[in-house]
Design a protein around this motif. Structure first.
Motif, PDB file in Angstrom:
ATOM      1  N   THR A  57     -26.956  45.621 -40.911  1.00 13.44           N
ATOM      2  CA  THR A  57     -27.561  47.023 -40.174  1.00 13.44           C
ATOM      3  C   THR A  57     -28.890  47.094 -40.242  1.00 13.44           C
ATOM      4  N   TYR A  58     -30.103  46.666 -41.533  1.00 14.06           N
ATOM      5  CA  TYR A  58     -31.341  46.737 -41.568  1.00 14.06           C
ATOM      6  C   TYR A  58     -31.981  46.122 -40.808  1.00 14.06           C
ATOM      7  N   TRP A  59     -31.179  44.378 -41.377  1.00 13.69           N
ATOM      8  CA  TRP A  59     -32.515  43.880 -40.487  1.00 13.69           C
ATOM      9  C   TRP A  59     -31.988  42.864 -39.460  1.00 13.69           C
ATOM     10  N   CYS A  60     -30.351  43.501 -38.685  1.00 13.20           N
ATOM     11  CA  CYS A  60     -30.277  43.040 -37.331  1.00 13.20           C
ATOM     12  C   CYS A  60     -28.945  44.459 -36.949  1.00 13.20           C
ATOM     13  N   PRO A  61     -30.154  45.558 -35.880  1.00 15.28           N
ATOM     14  CA  PRO A  61     -28.539  46.987 -36.459  1.00 15.28           C
ATOM     15  C   PRO A  61     -28.279  46.420 -34.773  1.00 15.28           C
ATOM     16  N   CYS A  62     -28.802  45.410 -34.010  1.00 15.22           N
ATOM     17  CA  CYS A  62     -28.471  44.971 -32.773  1.00 15.22           C
ATOM     18  C   CYS A  62     -26.142  44.736 -33.266  1.00 15.22           C
ATOM     19  N   ILE A  63     -26.017  43.939 -34.514  1.00  7.63           N
ATOM     20  CA  ILE A  63     -24.965  43.293 -34.579  1.00  7.63           C
ATOM     21  C   ILE A  63     -24.217  43.912 -35.312  1.00  7.63           C
ATOM     22  N   THR A  64     -24.385  45.392 -35.858  1.00  5.91           N
ATOM     23  CA  THR A  64     -23.593  46.606 -36.335  1.00  5.91           C
ATOM     24  C   THR A  64     -23.451  47.523 -34.816  1.00  5.91           C
ATOM     25  N   PHE A  65     -24.259  47.582 -34.312  1.00  4.73           N
ATOM     26  CA  PHE A  65     -24.210  48.911 -33.197  1.00  4.73           C
ATOM     27  C   PHE A  65     -22.893  47.950 -32.240  1.00  4.73           C
ATOM     28  N   GLY A  66     -22.655  46.791 -31.913  1.00  4.67           N
ATOM     29  CA  GLY A  66     -21.965  46.042 -30.859  1.00  4.67           C
ATOM     30  C   GLY A  66     -20.862  46.155 -31.181  1.00  4.67           C
ATOM     31  N   SER A  82     -23.293  45.292 -25.562  1.00  4.92           N
ATOM     32  CA  SER A  82     -23.311  46.119 -26.550  1.00  4.92           C
ATOM     33  C   SER A  82     -24.524  45.965 -27.829  1.00  4.92           C
ATOM     34  N   GLY A  83     -24.241  44.750 -27.669  1.00  6.88           N
ATOM     35  CA  GLY A  83     -26.023  44.423 -28.844  1.00  6.88           C
ATOM     36  C   GLY A  83     -26.744  44.055 -28.180  1.00  6.88           C
ATOM     37  N   CYS A  91     -36.335  46.880 -27.968  1.00  9.79           N
ATOM     38  CA  CYS A  91     -37.947  46.325 -26.863  1.00  9.79           C
ATOM     39  C   CYS A  91     -38.787  47.379 -26.096  1.00  9.79           C
ATOM     40  N   LEU A  92     -37.703  47.613 -25.401  1.00  7.66           N
ATOM     41  CA  LEU A  92     -38.412  48.855 -24.233  1.00  7.66           C
ATOM     42  C   LEU A  92     -39.263  50.154 -24.868  1.00  7.66           C
ATOM     43  N   THR A  93     -38.458  50.175 -25.695  1.00  5.74           N
ATOM     44  CA  THR A  93     -38.850  52.086 -25.755  1.00  5.74           C
ATOM     45  C   THR A  93     -38.818  52.080 -27.737  1.00  5.74           C
ATOM     46  N   GLY A  94     -38.695  51.208 -28.459  1.00  4.30           N
ATOM     47  CA  GLY A  94     -39.207  51.314 -29.930  1.00  4.30           C
ATOM     48  C   GLY A  94     -38.114  51.913 -30.650  1.00  4.30           C
ATOM     49  N   CYS A  95     -37.020  52.498 -29.683  1.00  4.55           N
ATOM     50  CA  CYS A  95     -36.042  53.199 -30.479  1.00  4.55           C
ATOM     51  C   CYS A  95     -35.047  53.423 -29.685  1.00  4.55           C
ATOM     52  N   GLY A  96     -33.853  53.004 -30.546  1.00  2.00           N
ATOM     53  CA  GLY A  96     -32.332  52.518 -30.242  1.00  2.00           C
ATOM     54  C   GLY A  96     -31.769  53.484 -30.564  1.00  2.00           C
ATOM     55  N   CYS A  97     -32.708  54.470 -31.248  1.00  2.00           N
ATOM     56  CA  CYS A  97     -31.502  55.794 -31.057  1.00  2.00           C
ATOM     57  C   CYS A  97     -31.404  56.389 -30.188  1.00  2.00           C
ATOM     58  N   LEU A  98     -31.755  56.169 -29.152  1.00  2.00           N
ATOM     59  CA  LEU A  98     -31.579  56.608 -27.708  1.00  2.00           C
ATOM     60  C   LEU A  98     -29.741  56.710 -27.085  1.00  2.00           C
ATOM     61  N   TYR A  99     -29.502  54.589 -27.176  1.00  2.47           N
ATOM     62  CA  TYR A  99     -28.333  53.980 -26.747  1.00  2.47           C
ATOM     63  C   TYR A  99     -27.743  54.711 -28.190  1.00  2.47           C
ATOM     64  N   SER A 100     -27.571  54.436 -29.435  1.00  3.47           N
ATOM     65  CA  SER A 100     -26.880  54.263 -30.064  1.00  3.47           C
ATOM     66  C   SER A 100     -25.943  56.297 -31.257  1.00  3.47           C
ATOM     67  N   CYS A 101     -27.277  56.738 -30.103  1.00  2.00           N
ATOM     68  CA  CYS A 101     -26.940  58.421 -30.669  1.00  2.00           C
ATOM     69  C   CYS A 101     -25.478  58.394 -29.977  1.00  2.00           C
TER      70      CYS A 101
END
Length: 175
Positions: A57-66, A82-83, A91-101
């Motif tokens: 999750t720390y190094w590649c949160p896209c895997i955990t989120f996916g 999803s990942g 990459c576009l916003t710097g805030c994956g939390c916009l989607y994951s929340c």
């Protein structure tokens, strides 16, 4: 007209449930429903209890989120898609939390979990890795093998989920 003490043919809603009127339910009833919510199986800051998940999750949160998104969406979206969307937003916003929340919110409603320690967006904004790790652990504790994905879990029957029924066979009738 019914006498005052006679039973009506109409079913009465339970004491703590809003009557079905077709109008929006008042906030009072919503508050009563959220009191019945469950606690998370692990705490937000218990992310170090599972070193493997914590590191991924720390190094590649896209895997955990996916993986979380695939289970929460019940297989309608894949882990890879999803990942990838999560990575693109990062990459576009710097805030994956916009989607994951949004997925934390969806998961909370599916499993009737409390919105603790604060609202979903704030949890993801302040500590994205801990939030994703907590969601991942919650799904694991509910019986999902996260590496298998939704369809793998259904096929394996690890949660006792029955396969979707198939369409009945077509019967050709003749005269």
């Amino acid at each position: 007209m019914n006498p005052p003490n006679s039973q009506s043919n109409y079913a009465q809603p339970p004491y703590n449930q809003a009557p079905a009127t077709g109008f929006p339910v008042s906030a009072g009833y919503h508050h009563q429903q959220t009191k019945a919510n469950q606690e998370w199986s692990t705490g937000l800051l218990d992310c170090f209890s599972d070193c493997k998940t914590c590191c991924i999750t720390y190094w590649c949160p896209c895997i955990t989120f996916g993986r979380i998104a695939e289970i929460v969406d019940q297989g309608s979206t894949s882990c890879a898609l999803s990942g990838a969307v999560y990575t693109l937003i990062c990459c576009l916003t710097g805030c994956g939390c916009l989607y994951s929340c949004m997925y934390r919110n969806k998961m909370r409603h599916q499993y009737m979990l409390n919105d603790t320690p604060c609202c979903d967006c704030l949890v993801h904004w302040c500590c994205e890795s801990c939030a994703l790790s907590q969601e991942y652990r919650e799904l694991q504790n509910r019986g999902f093998d996260m590496e298998l994905g939704w369809h793998g879990n259904v096929a394996q029957g690890s949660r006792g989920v029955a396969m979707a029924p198939t369409a009945p066979p077509v019967v050709h009738m003749s005269r």
